[in-house]
Design a protein around this motif. Structure first.
Motif, PDB file in Angstrom:
ATOM      1  N   PHE A  97      -2.141   5.820 -11.527  1.00  0.00           N
ATOM      2  CA  PHE A  97      -2.167   4.432 -11.072  1.00  0.00           C
ATOM      3  C   PHE A  97      -0.809   4.029 -10.511  1.00  0.00           C
ATOM      4  CE2 PHE A  97      -1.817  -0.125 -11.355  1.00  0.00           C
ATOM      5  CZ  PHE A  97      -3.062  -0.588 -10.981  1.00  0.00           C
ATOM      6  N   ARG A  98       0.275   4.432 -11.205  1.00  0.00           N
ATOM      7  CA  ARG A  98       1.619   4.089 -10.738  1.00  0.00           C
ATOM      8  C   ARG A  98       1.900   4.704  -9.366  1.00  0.00           C
ATOM      9  NH1 ARG A  98       4.208   6.390 -14.484  1.00  0.00           N
ATOM     10  NH2 ARG A  98       3.890   4.700 -15.995  1.00  0.00           N
ATOM     11  N   ARG A  99       1.469   5.946  -9.172  1.00  0.00           N
ATOM     12  CA  ARG A  99       1.666   6.605  -7.867  1.00  0.00           C
ATOM     13  C   ARG A  99       0.850   5.934  -6.769  1.00  0.00           C
ATOM     14  NH1 ARG A  99      -0.028  12.456  -8.091  1.00  0.00           N
ATOM     15  NH2 ARG A  99       0.764  12.397  -5.953  1.00  0.00           N
ATOM     16  N   ILE A 100      -0.338   5.487  -7.108  1.00  0.00           N
ATOM     17  CA  ILE A 100      -1.214   4.889  -6.105  1.00  0.00           C
ATOM     18  C   ILE A 100      -0.827   3.449  -5.804  1.00  0.00           C
ATOM     19  CG2 ILE A 100      -3.584   4.052  -5.735  1.00  0.00           C
ATOM     20  CD1 ILE A 100      -4.574   6.582  -7.101  1.00  0.00           C
ATOM     21  N   ALA A 101      -0.587   2.667  -6.864  1.00  0.00           N
ATOM     22  CA  ALA A 101      -0.339   1.231  -6.693  1.00  0.00           C
ATOM     23  C   ALA A 101       1.121   0.899  -6.456  1.00  0.00           C
ATOM     24  CB  ALA A 101      -0.851   0.465  -7.904  1.00  0.00           C
ATOM     25  N   GLY A 102       2.030   1.739  -6.945  1.00  0.00           N
ATOM     26  CA  GLY A 102       3.452   1.451  -6.806  1.00  0.00           C
ATOM     27  C   GLY A 102       4.013   0.623  -7.936  1.00  0.00           C
ATOM     28  N   PHE A 103       3.204   0.327  -8.947  1.00  0.00           N
ATOM     29  CA  PHE A 103       3.668  -0.414 -10.130  1.00  0.00           C
ATOM     30  C   PHE A 103       2.834   0.020 -11.325  1.00  0.00           C
ATOM     31  CE2 PHE A 103       0.595  -3.018  -7.814  1.00  0.00           C
ATOM     32  CZ  PHE A 103      -0.353  -3.304  -8.792  1.00  0.00           C
ATOM     33  N   ASP A 104       3.283  -0.361 -12.535  1.00  0.00           N
ATOM     34  CA  ASP A 104       2.574   0.037 -13.753  1.00  0.00           C
ATOM     35  C   ASP A 104       1.231  -0.690 -13.856  1.00  0.00           C
ATOM     36  OD1 ASP A 104       4.567   1.773 -14.535  1.00  0.00           O
ATOM     37  OD2 ASP A 104       5.617   0.249 -15.731  1.00  0.00           O
ATOM     38  N   GLY A 147     -12.484   2.562  -3.373  1.00  0.00           N
ATOM     39  CA  GLY A 147     -12.449   1.252  -4.028  1.00  0.00           C
ATOM     40  C   GLY A 147     -11.674   1.269  -5.333  1.00  0.00           C
ATOM     41  N   GLU A 148     -11.715   2.391  -6.068  1.00  0.00           N
ATOM     42  CA  GLU A 148     -11.035   2.485  -7.362  1.00  0.00           C
ATOM     43  C   GLU A 148      -9.579   2.924  -7.228  1.00  0.00           C
ATOM     44  OE1 GLU A 148     -13.266   4.795 -10.157  1.00  0.00           O
ATOM     45  OE2 GLU A 148     -14.661   3.149 -10.535  1.00  0.00           O
ATOM     46  N   THR A 149      -9.148   3.272  -6.020  1.00  0.00           N
ATOM     47  CA  THR A 149      -7.760   3.694  -5.822  1.00  0.00           C
ATOM     48  C   THR A 149      -6.993   2.794  -4.864  1.00  0.00           C
ATOM     49  OG1 THR A 149      -8.487   5.241  -4.088  1.00  0.00           O
ATOM     50  CG2 THR A 149      -8.234   6.137  -6.303  1.00  0.00           C
ATOM     51  N   ALA A 150      -7.662   1.795  -4.271  1.00  0.00           N
ATOM     52  CA  ALA A 150      -7.020   0.953  -3.261  1.00  0.00           C
ATOM     53  C   ALA A 150      -6.465  -0.329  -3.874  1.00  0.00           C
ATOM     54  CB  ALA A 150      -8.025   0.596  -2.163  1.00  0.00           C
ATOM     55  N   PRO A 151      -5.302  -0.815  -3.396  1.00  0.00           N
ATOM     56  CA  PRO A 151      -4.798  -2.131  -3.820  1.00  0.00           C
ATOM     57  C   PRO A 151      -5.773  -3.231  -3.380  1.00  0.00           C
ATOM     58  CG  PRO A 151      -3.134  -0.881  -2.579  1.00  0.00           C
ATOM     59  CD  PRO A 151      -4.421  -0.167  -2.406  1.00  0.00           C
ATOM     60  N   PRO A 152      -5.926  -4.305  -4.156  1.00  0.00           N
ATOM     61  CA  PRO A 152      -6.890  -5.354  -3.806  1.00  0.00           C
ATOM     62  C   PRO A 152      -6.728  -5.906  -2.394  1.00  0.00           C
ATOM     63  CG  PRO A 152      -6.076  -5.696  -6.029  1.00  0.00           C
ATOM     64  CD  PRO A 152      -5.277  -4.573  -5.455  1.00  0.00           C
ATOM     65  N   MET A 210       0.848  -1.190   0.000  1.00  0.00           N
ATOM     66  CA  MET A 210       0.000   0.000   0.000  1.00  0.00           C
ATOM     67  C   MET A 210       0.884   1.240   0.000  1.00  0.00           C
ATOM     68  SD  MET A 210      -3.126   1.059   2.528  1.00  0.00           S
ATOM     69  CE  MET A 210      -2.132   0.994   4.024  1.00  0.00           C
ATOM     70  N   THR A 211       0.615   2.187  -0.919  1.00  0.00           N
ATOM     71  CA  THR A 211       1.425   3.389  -1.028  1.00  0.00           C
ATOM     72  C   THR A 211       0.891   4.491  -0.126  1.00  0.00           C
ATOM     73  OG1 THR A 211       0.104   4.290  -2.826  1.00  0.00           O
ATOM     74  CG2 THR A 211       1.926   2.827  -3.432  1.00  0.00           C
ATOM     75  N   ARG A 212       1.749   5.491   0.046  1.00  0.00           N
ATOM     76  CA  ARG A 212       1.363   6.643   0.877  1.00  0.00           C
ATOM     77  C   ARG A 212       0.167   7.367   0.273  1.00  0.00           C
ATOM     78  NH1 ARG A 212       5.353  11.807   2.197  1.00  0.00           N
ATOM     79  NH2 ARG A 212       3.846  13.019   3.402  1.00  0.00           N
ATOM     80  N   LEU A 213       0.141   7.498  -1.050  1.00  0.00           N
ATOM     81  CA  LEU A 213      -0.952   8.222  -1.701  1.00  0.00           C
ATOM     82  C   LEU A 213      -2.285   7.511  -1.521  1.00  0.00           C
ATOM     83  CD1 LEU A 213      -1.990  10.535  -3.407  1.00  0.00           C
ATOM     84  CD2 LEU A 213      -1.324   9.266  -5.458  1.00  0.00           C
TER      85      LEU A 213
END
Length: 452
Positions: free
Chosen positions: A203-210, A123-128, A1-4
């Motif tokens: 998405f990259r900033r939120i999830a931490g990956f592409d 829900g649309e910005t959180a990792p599963p 989980m990222t800071r954003l």
């Protein structure tokens, strides 16, 4: 989980705090409002004074789904904060019942919109693997808002200053507005609006990956299919709509709204006398609600949705059944049983029907119907909420309070059966995986399963 992603969930949860405060503060404000507006012998108008915010919530949830599709969940939450602030000032300066009801109904519009938009945004910005916990953060903030409302009741109980109780809601409203301004928009909304490169960066900033190309393609393919509420009635989507709507209906028919909005009245019935006694007991219930919801945040992505729903509904039904003799008979022992029953109900609700309908609602709708579907589900919640809250005084006067709580116990049993048969387990699955199962025609009960 990222800071954003954590920051997005934290700020969006402020709307949940406002929902809790706006709906919960009336518990201690109702008596001085009734006195000042001269409504002692007008049960229907007293019920409307409490329940009008829920009527507004119905329309807020209905229209939010259409609005958020065009302006995005981030800007919608900013608008919600502004509406909360304006309504707060309007209520605190009202001189008569009907202007107060009008302003409180406007606050209800923001309440209903919040319960649809905030879970959608998170829900649309959180990792599963963190989605359940982060969406449950909305419910935690809601319970904290209820507790803050009860504490405001306690602070102004002696002076009966209902204007300050309601006016304080403007403070978190403005914090929500300021906090949302620098945050990012949902990457899925950006992608569907044609901002592909921006969506990929977000998405990259939120999830931490592409963002995996196949998931992007699936979102685009699904989003290109224009949908409205009528599409949710088609055989493919109807089961998920029914699950979302009925989960919320059972939530509000379980008895929680009566306990939260009329707690001082209930505590007076079971032996708490004076002005401060019922409100102090109400604060205790609000504290239990917050602590249990914190536990739910830890549990939801570890144990799953179905086990918590089933494990919560069983003691909820038992607790409501315990309330029946507690209200029928007098004595210290029966009063103690009522306290135990209410505490048991609140704890059980907080780990099950409290947060989980929001989590499941944000997971099971496909992207092209997500806004409309979540709006209809939230609207159903507020419609049932309004029905229960507005009719409580009349039902209690006609059938007696023990009968009302007996009805709640029966509803909890029916909800348990529904969950066992129909509700899917979605823990750890991406939104795209769940949608793929739905499109493939899998039964709603199996949407969270992995198929070859």
């Amino acid at each position: 989980m990222t800071r954003l992603s954590s920051l997005v969930a934290l700020v969006a949860a402020l709307s949940g705090l406002l929902v809790g405060y706006a709906t919960g503060v009336i518990a201690g404000a109702e008596a001085p409002l009734t006195k000042e507006f001269g409504l002692q012998d007008q049960n229907a108008l007293r019920g409307l004074l409490v329940g009008c915010i829920l009527i507004g919530g119905f329309f807020g949830a209905i229209f939010a789904g259409a609005i958020v599709k065009h302006i995005g969940p981030r800007r919608m939450l900013i608008l919600i904060g502004v509406v909360f602030a304006v309504a707060s000032f309007g209520m605190s300066y009202s001189e008569h019942a009907w202007p107060f009801i009008a302003w409180r109904t406007l606050a209800g519009f923001a309440v209903g919109a919040s319960t649809m938009v905030a879970p959608l945004y998170v829900g649309e910005t959180a990792p599963p693997n963190w989605r359940g916990a982060l969406i449950t953060g909305f419910q935690l903030a809601l319970t904290m808002g209820i507790l803050l409302g009860y504490l405001a009741n306690l602070a102004f109980a002696e002076t009966e200053n209902w204007r300050l109780m309601l006016g304080l809601m403007a403070v978190p409203s403005l914090i929500l507005v300021v906090g949302m301004i620098p945050l990012t928009e949902s990457p899925r909304w950006l992608l569907l609006r044609g901002h592909k490169e921006v969506a990929q960066r977000v998405f990259r900033r939120i999830a931490g990956f592409d963002w995996p190309p196949q998931e992007m393609a699936q979102v685009l393919a699904s989003g290109q299919l224009e949908a409205d509420w009528r599409d949710l009635l088609r055989p493919r989507f109807r089961p998920v709509l029914l699950v979302a709507v009925l989960l919320f209906a059972f939530t509000n028919l379980s008895g929680i709204d009566v306990i939260l909005y009329y707690a001082p009245v209930i505590f007076a019935e079971v032996g708490f006398d004076g002005t401060l006694g019922p409100i102090l007991a109400t604060v205790g219930i609000g504290t239990i609600n917050v602590l249990a919801t914190i536990a739910a945040m830890w549990m939801v992505d570890r144990y799953g949705r179905r086990p918590l729903l089933i494990g919560g509904l069983i003691p909820m039904a038992i607790a409501m059944a315990m309330m029946v003799p507690s209200l029928l008979f007098e004595g210290a022992g029966w009063n103690a049983m009522a306290l135990v029953a209410l505490a048991l109900f609140i704890v059980s609700f907080a780990i099950s029907l409290g947060p989980l309908p929001y989590v499941i609602m944000a997971e099971i709708f496909p992207v092209q119907t997500r806004g409309v579907g979540m709006g209809l589900a939230a609207a159903a919640a507020w419609a049932v909420n309004a029905l229960v809250s507005v009719s409580f005084f009349s039902l209690a006067a006609t059938f007696g309070m023990p009968s009302v709580f007996g009805m709640f116990a029966l509803i909890c049993v029916i909800a348990l059966i529904f969950v066992v048969i129909y509700v899917p387990e979605t823990r750890g699955r991406s939104l795209e995986e769940i949608e793929a199962n739905l499109v493939a025609g899998k039964p709603v009960r199996r949407l969270g399963e992995v198929f070859d």
